[in-house]
Structures are given as C-alpha cells and as structure tokens.
Design a protein around this motif. Structure first.
Motif, PDB file in Angstrom:
ATOM      1  N   UNK A  70       0.841  -1.203   0.000  1.00 60.71           N
ATOM      2  CA  UNK A  70       0.000   0.000   0.000  1.00 60.71           C
ATOM      3  C   UNK A  70       0.877   1.254   0.000  1.00 60.71           C
ATOM      4  N   UNK A  71       1.938   1.256   0.808  1.00 58.83           N
ATOM      5  CA  UNK A  71       2.824   2.419   0.844  1.00 58.83           C
ATOM      6  C   UNK A  71       3.541   2.600  -0.494  1.00 58.83           C
ATOM      7  N   UNK A  72       3.994   1.504  -1.105  1.00 60.44           N
ATOM      8  CA  UNK A  72       4.639   1.585  -2.421  1.00 60.44           C
ATOM      9  C   UNK A  72       3.645   2.079  -3.477  1.00 60.44           C
ATOM     10  N   UNK A  73       2.414   1.612  -3.376  1.00 61.12           N
ATOM     11  CA  UNK A  73       1.331   2.026  -4.279  1.00 61.12           C
ATOM     12  C   UNK A  73       1.122   3.545  -4.173  1.00 61.12           C
ATOM     13  N   UNK A  77       1.826   6.273  -7.176  1.00 57.91           N
ATOM     14  CA  UNK A  77       0.803   7.186  -7.688  1.00 57.91           C
ATOM     15  C   UNK A  77       1.181   8.633  -7.403  1.00 57.91           C
ATOM     16  N   UNK A  78       1.773   8.886  -6.240  1.00 56.23           N
ATOM     17  CA  UNK A  78       2.215  10.240  -5.899  1.00 56.23           C
ATOM     18  C   UNK A  78       3.268  10.752  -6.865  1.00 56.23           C
ATOM     19  N   UNK A  79       4.179   9.873  -7.276  1.00 54.21           N
ATOM     20  CA  UNK A  79       5.214  10.301  -8.225  1.00 54.21           C
ATOM     21  C   UNK A  79       4.601  10.606  -9.589  1.00 54.21           C
ATOM     22  N   UNK A  80       3.593   9.827 -10.009  1.00 50.82           N
ATOM     23  CA  UNK A  80       2.913  10.119 -11.280  1.00 50.82           C
ATOM     24  C   UNK A  80       2.150  11.436 -11.196  1.00 50.82           C
ATOM     25  N   UNK A  82       3.021  14.013  -9.210  1.00 55.05           N
ATOM     26  CA  UNK A  82       4.060  15.051  -9.219  1.00 55.05           C
ATOM     27  C   UNK A  82       4.598  15.301 -10.626  1.00 55.05           C
ATOM     28  N   UNK A  83       4.654  14.257 -11.444  1.00 49.92           N
ATOM     29  CA  UNK A  83       5.136  14.374 -12.825  1.00 49.92           C
ATOM     30  C   UNK A  83       4.063  14.913 -13.784  1.00 49.92           C
ATOM     31  N   UNK A  84       2.843  15.152 -13.281  1.00 49.35           N
ATOM     32  CA  UNK A  84       1.771  15.676 -14.119  1.00 49.35           C
ATOM     33  C   UNK A  84       1.071  14.621 -14.968  1.00 49.35           C
ATOM     34  N   UNK A  85       1.349  13.353 -14.696  1.00 51.49           N
ATOM     35  CA  UNK A  85       0.715  12.267 -15.453  1.00 51.49           C
ATOM     36  C   UNK A  85      -0.673  11.980 -14.907  1.00 51.49           C
ATOM     37  N   UNK A  86      -0.790  11.889 -13.597  1.00 54.50           N
ATOM     38  CA  UNK A  86      -2.094  11.719 -12.957  1.00 54.50           C
ATOM     39  C   UNK A  86      -2.590  13.103 -12.565  1.00 54.50           C
ATOM     40  N   UNK A  87      -3.831  13.421 -12.945  1.00 47.39           N
ATOM     41  CA  UNK A  87      -4.391  14.727 -12.627  1.00 47.39           C
ATOM     42  C   UNK A  87      -5.506  14.658 -11.588  1.00 47.39           C
ATOM     43  N   UNK A  88      -5.999  13.459 -11.325  1.00 46.29           N
ATOM     44  CA  UNK A  88      -7.056  13.241 -10.336  1.00 46.29           C
ATOM     45  C   UNK A  88      -6.922  11.807  -9.876  1.00 46.29           C
ATOM     46  N   UNK A  89      -7.100  11.568  -8.579  1.00 49.42           N
ATOM     47  CA  UNK A  89      -6.793  10.244  -8.060  1.00 49.42           C
ATOM     48  C   UNK A  89      -7.487  10.041  -6.716  1.00 49.42           C
ATOM     49  N   UNK A  90      -7.934   8.820  -6.446  1.00 46.18           N
ATOM     50  CA  UNK A  90      -8.455   8.523  -5.120  1.00 46.18           C
ATOM     51  C   UNK A  90      -9.182   7.201  -5.038  1.00 46.18           C
ATOM     52  N   UNK A 102      -7.918   6.671 -11.172  1.00 51.25           N
ATOM     53  CA  UNK A 102      -7.012   7.774 -11.467  1.00 51.25           C
ATOM     54  C   UNK A 102      -7.325   8.279 -12.861  1.00 51.25           C
ATOM     55  N   UNK A 103      -7.112   9.566 -13.082  1.00 48.46           N
ATOM     56  CA  UNK A 103      -7.260  10.147 -14.408  1.00 48.46           C
ATOM     57  C   UNK A 103      -5.859  10.495 -14.890  1.00 48.46           C
ATOM     58  N   UNK A 104      -5.462   9.864 -16.012  1.00 44.51           N
ATOM     59  CA  UNK A 104      -4.125  10.035 -16.576  1.00 44.51           C
ATOM     60  C   UNK A 104      -4.171  11.008 -17.746  1.00 44.51           C
ATOM     61  N   UNK A 105      -3.205  11.910 -17.789  1.00 44.42           N
ATOM     62  CA  UNK A 105      -3.049  12.832 -18.907  1.00 44.42           C
ATOM     63  C   UNK A 105      -1.856  12.354 -19.729  1.00 44.42           C
ATOM     64  N   UNK A 106      -2.119  11.383 -20.605  1.00 49.08           N
ATOM     65  CA  UNK A 106      -1.101  10.798 -21.473  1.00 49.08           C
ATOM     66  C   UNK A 106      -1.653  10.733 -22.891  1.00 49.08           C
ATOM     67  N   UNK A 107      -0.798  10.410 -23.840  1.00 48.15           N
ATOM     68  CA  UNK A 107      -1.187  10.450 -25.251  1.00 48.15           C
ATOM     69  C   UNK A 107      -2.028   9.264 -25.701  1.00 48.15           C
TER      70      UNK A 107
END
Length: 143
Positions: A70-73, A77-80, A82-90, A102-107
């Motif tokens: 859970x902590x690794x998870x 997700x926190x790193x994604x 911070x990188x702007x890949x995930x814009x909404x999560x929970x 999660x909502x991902x902002x990827x191509x």
C-alpha cells in the motif's frame, strides 16, 4: 436544456474526433485535443484516460506485506501526480470491486495501461486495471 445540448454536442464531437484519430496512424507524444465553443466561450477538450483500479485475484498477503505494498502504491501514484501524469486520483471507499481510480493525462490508452500496470499493487496481483478514454475540458475542476 442548454446543459443537455452542451453535453450532447461534446459527445458528438468526441465521437467524431475518435473516428478521425482512429484513421490517423501517426502517433503523437501529447494527448489529443480539440477546440469546442459553448455559450460563446471556447474551451479545449482533451482526451484523458480513466484507470479503474479493481480488486485483483491475489489478495492473500499478510497484513505486513499488504501495508508495505500500500505504501509503495501510494508512493508510485504520488510520483505520477508530481510528474503531471495523474491529474485526479483517489479510492472509492465502498469496498466494492472498483477500489479506486485515477485520471491520466497521457497520449495513448496503451501508455496509460503501461503506467498503471507498473503500480506495485497491480504487479503483486492485489489490483488489476481497466482503462477507458474520457474527454474533458482542460482546466475542469471538481465543484
């Protein structure tokens, strides 16, 4: 009625854009967008990807192992985020099959699936992913 017309227009435009992108084999590194006008205001619609995190088949870890995963998870997700890949999560919080999203902002859908599959809880089999495209006005916020 105005809102209904707005959403019907968005779905129609998104369907047309999906058809056009399916015909275009040139892959880009940025998410698909198009400009839409509603009530005299221009907005940019973007294709995001919703990653549903569902209960996986392997949920028999010890409490210690589950807490570590859970902590690794959360770190992953926190790193994604911070990188702007995930814009909404929970998490969903109801204990059902869908544990969170999660909502991902990827191509591409493939990129979202790849990133979501690298989640430590997915790799351990505690979670599995389902990814769906989702058109949303850029800059939208939860009210």
């Amino acid at each position: 009625m105005k809102k209904l017309t707005f959403f019907a227009g968005i779905f129609l435009a998104a369907g047309v854009m999906s058809e056009l992108s399916a015909q275009d084999s040139d892959s880009t590194a940025v998410p698909e967008t198009f400009v839409y006008e509603w009530a005299g205001e221009e907005m940019t619609m973007q294709k995001y990807f919703i990653v549903f995190l569902k209960s996986g088949e392997n949920r028999s870890q010890s409490q210690e192992e589950a807490m570590r995963l859970q902590q690794e998870h959360l770190n992953y997700l926190g790193s994604l985020y911070e990188d702007g890949i995930i814009v909404l999560n929970g998490p969903t919080g109801d204990g059902g099959e869908i544990r969170g999203f999660s909502v991902y902002s990827v191509a591409t859908l493939e990129e979202a699936e790849k990133l979501a599959s690298e989640d430590p809880m997915v790799q351990a089999g505690m979670l599995q992913v389902e990814v769906k495209p989702w058109w949303l006005a850029k800059g939208s916020v939860v009210k």
